[in-house]
Write a protein that holds these residues in place. Structure first.
Motif, PDB file in Angstrom:
ATOM      1  N   VAL A  57     -12.935  11.512   0.818  1.00  0.00           N
ATOM      2  CA  VAL A  57     -14.166  11.192   1.413  1.00  0.00           C
ATOM      3  C   VAL A  57     -15.298  11.124   0.436  1.00  0.00           C
ATOM      4  O   VAL A  57     -16.105  10.526   0.537  1.00  0.00           O
ATOM      5  CB  VAL A  57     -14.419  12.357   2.384  1.00  0.00           C
ATOM      6  N   LYS A  58     -15.215  12.326  -0.484  1.00  0.00           N
ATOM      7  CA  LYS A  58     -16.365  12.366  -1.388  1.00  0.00           C
ATOM      8  C   LYS A  58     -16.373  11.357  -2.388  1.00  0.00           C
ATOM      9  O   LYS A  58     -17.461  10.747  -2.687  1.00  0.00           O
ATOM     10  CB  LYS A  58     -16.184  13.668  -2.218  1.00  0.00           C
ATOM     11  N   LEU A  59     -15.282  10.694  -2.813  1.00  0.00           N
ATOM     12  CA  LEU A  59     -15.115   9.701  -3.683  1.00  0.00           C
ATOM     13  C   LEU A  59     -15.597   8.288  -3.076  1.00  0.00           C
ATOM     14  O   LEU A  59     -16.178   7.677  -3.567  1.00  0.00           O
ATOM     15  CB  LEU A  59     -13.585   9.403  -4.148  1.00  0.00           C
ATOM     16  N   ALA A  60     -15.291   8.221  -1.801  1.00  0.00           N
ATOM     17  CA  ALA A  60     -15.479   7.041  -1.096  1.00  0.00           C
ATOM     18  C   ALA A  60     -17.299   6.857  -1.221  1.00  0.00           C
ATOM     19  O   ALA A  60     -17.755   5.928  -1.054  1.00  0.00           O
ATOM     20  CB  ALA A  60     -15.126   6.823   0.448  1.00  0.00           C
ATOM     21  N   ARG A  61     -17.881   8.052  -0.699  1.00  0.00           N
ATOM     22  CA  ARG A  61     -19.165   8.086  -0.727  1.00  0.00           C
ATOM     23  C   ARG A  61     -19.951   7.948  -2.014  1.00  0.00           C
ATOM     24  O   ARG A  61     -20.844   7.295  -2.116  1.00  0.00           O
ATOM     25  CB  ARG A  61     -19.694   9.499  -0.152  1.00  0.00           C
ATOM     26  N   ALA A  62     -19.102   8.457  -3.016  1.00  0.00           N
ATOM     27  CA  ALA A  62     -19.984   8.631  -4.462  1.00  0.00           C
ATOM     28  C   ALA A  62     -19.505   7.089  -5.286  1.00  0.00           C
ATOM     29  O   ALA A  62     -20.619   6.586  -5.744  1.00  0.00           O
ATOM     30  CB  ALA A  62     -19.372   9.418  -5.298  1.00  0.00           C
ATOM     31  N   TYR A  63     -18.647   6.336  -4.808  1.00  0.00           N
ATOM     32  CA  TYR A  63     -18.309   5.001  -5.309  1.00  0.00           C
ATOM     33  C   TYR A  63     -17.760   4.150  -4.305  1.00  0.00           C
ATOM     34  O   TYR A  63     -16.496   3.730  -3.722  1.00  0.00           O
ATOM     35  CB  TYR A  63     -17.071   5.394  -6.221  1.00  0.00           C
ATOM     36  N   PRO A  64     -18.748   3.613  -3.692  1.00  0.00           N
ATOM     37  CA  PRO A  64     -18.657   2.603  -2.414  1.00  0.00           C
ATOM     38  C   PRO A  64     -17.762   1.480  -2.517  1.00  0.00           C
ATOM     39  O   PRO A  64     -17.145   0.666  -1.759  1.00  0.00           O
ATOM     40  CB  PRO A  64     -19.868   2.382  -1.843  1.00  0.00           C
ATOM     41  N   GLY A  65     -17.797   1.005  -4.110  1.00  0.00           N
ATOM     42  CA  GLY A  65     -16.888  -0.307  -4.422  1.00  0.00           C
ATOM     43  C   GLY A  65     -15.705  -0.164  -4.894  1.00  0.00           C
ATOM     44  O   GLY A  65     -14.803  -0.710  -5.265  1.00  0.00           O
ATOM     45  N   ALA A  66     -15.195   1.302  -4.976  1.00  0.00           N
ATOM     46  CA  ALA A  66     -13.911   1.569  -5.637  1.00  0.00           C
ATOM     47  C   ALA A  66     -12.692   1.338  -4.624  1.00  0.00           C
ATOM     48  O   ALA A  66     -12.981   1.572  -3.326  1.00  0.00           O
ATOM     49  CB  ALA A  66     -13.769   2.924  -6.150  1.00  0.00           C
ATOM     50  N   HIS A  67     -11.794   1.328  -5.234  1.00  0.00           N
ATOM     51  CA  HIS A  67     -10.287   1.093  -4.296  1.00  0.00           C
ATOM     52  C   HIS A  67      -9.543   2.392  -4.387  1.00  0.00           C
ATOM     53  O   HIS A  67      -9.227   2.711  -5.445  1.00  0.00           O
ATOM     54  CB  HIS A  67      -9.438  -0.035  -4.908  1.00  0.00           C
ATOM     55  N   LEU A  68      -9.450   3.189  -3.131  1.00  0.00           N
ATOM     56  CA  LEU A  68      -8.943   4.510  -3.274  1.00  0.00           C
ATOM     57  C   LEU A  68      -7.638   4.752  -2.618  1.00  0.00           C
ATOM     58  O   LEU A  68      -7.590   4.114  -1.613  1.00  0.00           O
ATOM     59  CB  LEU A  68     -10.118   5.480  -2.574  1.00  0.00           C
ATOM     60  N   PHE A  69      -6.840   5.550  -3.262  1.00  0.00           N
ATOM     61  CA  PHE A  69      -5.463   5.768  -2.745  1.00  0.00           C
ATOM     62  C   PHE A  69      -5.320   7.293  -2.790  1.00  0.00           C
ATOM     63  O   PHE A  69      -5.757   8.019  -3.698  1.00  0.00           O
ATOM     64  CB  PHE A  69      -4.529   5.019  -3.586  1.00  0.00           C
ATOM     65  N   GLY A  70      -4.320   7.702  -1.747  1.00  0.00           N
ATOM     66  CA  GLY A  70      -4.207   9.333  -1.832  1.00  0.00           C
ATOM     67  C   GLY A  70      -2.717   9.443  -1.573  1.00  0.00           C
ATOM     68  O   GLY A  70      -2.057   8.683  -0.907  1.00  0.00           O
ATOM     69  N   LEU A  71      -2.187  10.400  -2.607  1.00  0.00           N
ATOM     70  CA  LEU A  71      -0.845  10.446  -2.351  1.00  0.00           C
ATOM     71  C   LEU A  71      -0.560  11.950  -1.971  1.00  0.00           C
ATOM     72  O   LEU A  71      -1.151  12.965  -2.678  1.00  0.00           O
ATOM     73  CB  LEU A  71      -0.072  10.407  -3.678  1.00  0.00           C
ATOM     74  N   ASP A  72       0.313  12.379  -1.188  1.00  0.00           N
ATOM     75  CA  ASP A  72       0.696  13.675  -1.098  1.00  0.00           C
ATOM     76  C   ASP A  72       2.080  13.864  -0.463  1.00  0.00           C
ATOM     77  O   ASP A  72       2.601  12.844  -0.073  1.00  0.00           O
ATOM     78  CB  ASP A  72      -0.302  14.710  -0.028  1.00  0.00           C
ATOM     79  N   VAL A  73       2.751  14.944  -1.045  1.00  0.00           N
ATOM     80  CA  VAL A  73       4.179  15.221  -0.406  1.00  0.00           C
ATOM     81  C   VAL A  73       4.297  15.796   1.074  1.00  0.00           C
ATOM     82  O   VAL A  73       5.273  15.624   1.633  1.00  0.00           O
ATOM     83  CB  VAL A  73       4.980  16.197  -1.446  1.00  0.00           C
ATOM     84  N   SER A  74       3.215  16.248   1.559  1.00  0.00           N
ATOM     85  CA  SER A  74       3.159  16.934   2.731  1.00  0.00           C
ATOM     86  C   SER A  74       2.758  15.939   3.905  1.00  0.00           C
ATOM     87  O   SER A  74       1.647  15.517   3.767  1.00  0.00           O
ATOM     88  CB  SER A  74       2.218  18.030   2.834  1.00  0.00           C
ATOM     89  N   ARG A  75       3.402  15.756   4.921  1.00  0.00           N
ATOM     90  CA  ARG A  75       3.218  14.816   6.107  1.00  0.00           C
ATOM     91  C   ARG A  75       2.066  15.592   6.849  1.00  0.00           C
ATOM     92  O   ARG A  75       1.180  15.047   7.524  1.00  0.00           O
ATOM     93  CB  ARG A  75       4.491  14.479   6.885  1.00  0.00           C
ATOM     94  N   GLU A  76       2.149  16.872   7.119  1.00  0.00           N
ATOM     95  CA  GLU A  76       1.143  17.523   7.503  1.00  0.00           C
ATOM     96  C   GLU A  76      -0.257  17.289   7.078  1.00  0.00           C
ATOM     97  O   GLU A  76      -1.258  17.241   7.617  1.00  0.00           O
ATOM     98  CB  GLU A  76       1.513  19.104   7.630  1.00  0.00           C
ATOM     99  N   MET A  77      -0.276  17.629   5.778  1.00  0.00           N
ATOM    100  CA  MET A  77      -1.703  17.279   4.989  1.00  0.00           C
ATOM    101  C   MET A  77      -1.959  15.814   5.143  1.00  0.00           C
ATOM    102  O   MET A  77      -3.231  15.606   5.327  1.00  0.00           O
ATOM    103  CB  MET A  77      -1.337  17.796   3.558  1.00  0.00           C
ATOM    104  N   LEU A  78      -1.179  14.695   5.120  1.00  0.00           N
ATOM    105  CA  LEU A  78      -1.563  13.570   5.081  1.00  0.00           C
ATOM    106  C   LEU A  78      -1.864  13.139   6.506  1.00  0.00           C
ATOM    107  O   LEU A  78      -2.797  12.325   6.990  1.00  0.00           O
ATOM    108  CB  LEU A  78      -0.273  12.610   4.907  1.00  0.00           C
ATOM    109  N   ALA A  79      -1.478  13.841   7.453  1.00  0.00           N
ATOM    110  CA  ALA A  79      -1.945  13.695   9.172  1.00  0.00           C
ATOM    111  C   ALA A  79      -3.197  14.299   9.097  1.00  0.00           C
ATOM    112  O   ALA A  79      -4.280  13.523   9.711  1.00  0.00           O
ATOM    113  CB  ALA A  79      -1.251  14.660   9.887  1.00  0.00           C
ATOM    114  N   SER A  80      -3.805  15.347   8.571  1.00  0.00           N
ATOM    115  CA  SER A  80      -5.246  15.751   8.379  1.00  0.00           C
ATOM    116  C   SER A  80      -6.287  14.949   7.419  1.00  0.00           C
ATOM    117  O   SER A  80      -7.338  14.352   7.826  1.00  0.00           O
ATOM    118  CB  SER A  80      -5.258  17.101   7.696  1.00  0.00           C
ATOM    119  N   ALA A  81      -5.470  14.245   6.456  1.00  0.00           N
ATOM    120  CA  ALA A  81      -6.040  13.222   5.594  1.00  0.00           C
ATOM    121  C   ALA A  81      -6.426  11.949   6.580  1.00  0.00           C
ATOM    122  O   ALA A  81      -7.744  11.473   6.484  1.00  0.00           O
ATOM    123  CB  ALA A  81      -5.343  12.851   4.427  1.00  0.00           C
TER     124      ALA A  81
END
Length: 223
Positions: A57-81
């Motif tokens: 979220v911080k990245l998206a606000r700081a760099y509005p033109g960037a293409h963003l990707f997030g990786l995590d091993v936990s499905r629980e954390m990805l649900a929150s993300a």
């Protein structure tokens, strides 16, 4: 599901709901690492170990033109993300994928094999095969790309009792500061013709590091 994924899901099934509120007081240096990405329009950024999506979220606000990707091993954390992206109106801008930091297939998960920036924030201290995760992060760098790390440091400048207490407390959450992180990054970067900048913050509490190609003129710098 892998053993690592099951472990992280068990750990964060309940913690994920208060994770950001509790961690903001001691996961120091994250915003400084984000500021150092310099991800302009069209630049691709992958965060390995994205957790609840706070940094994305911080990245998206700081760099509005960037293409963003997030990786995590936990499905629980990805649900929150995913929920965090939806609340921020970023679901269409940020792609999330589940994978092991040591062996993820970025092409299958995200439709691209390489990224201009890769960030790992306070994740290597929670990954037992952390050197393999570091190697994989370097492998998915696009030509001219840079790797940005922030994590617990060796704490050499901290008072002895505080340092010992901190280590015991972190161990209760399966967190182990990687005291040789700098040396490992330097060695792996040298193998790939990259230069490193490694700095400590808060008397060694945190370490910030960047690996990037050498500048054509100075031998340092980056994209």
């Amino acid at each position: 599901m892998s053993d690592a994924a099951q472990l992280m899901d068990r750990m964060y099934r309940r913690q994920r709901h208060i994770y950001d509120l509790s961690r903001k007081f001691y996961l120091l240096g994250r915003d400084e690492a984000i500021a150092g990405l310099h991800a302009g329009p069209g630049v691709s950024v992958l965060e390995i170990g994205c957790g609840t999506g706070r940094n994305l979220v911080k990245l998206a606000r700081a760099y509005p033109g960037a293409h963003l990707f997030g990786l995590d091993v936990s499905r629980e954390m990805l649900a929150s993300a995913a929920a965090a992206m939806a609340r921020a109106g970023l679901s269409a801008r940020v792609a999330l994928g589940q994978g092991d930091a040591t062996a993820f297939d970025s092409a299958a998960l995200f439709g691209r094999a390489r990224f201009d920036r890769v960030m790992i924030s306070y994740a290597l201290s929670m990954i037992p095969p952390w050197r393999e995760a570091l190697e994989r992060a370097l492998e998915v760098l696009a030509p001219g790309g840079s790797l940005h790390l922030v994590d617990f440091g060796p704490g050499a400048g901290l008072p002895g009792p505080f340092r010992s207490g901190l280590r015991r407390w972190l161990a209760a959450f399966d967190v182990t500061p990687r005291d040789d992180l700098g040396a490992a990054l330097e060695a792996l970067s040298a193998e790939r013709g990259l230069t490193c900048k490694i700095e400590t913050r808060f008397r060694g509490y945190a370490v910030l590091a960047v690996a990037r190609p050498p500048s054509p003129r100075s031998g340092e710098g980056g994209p």
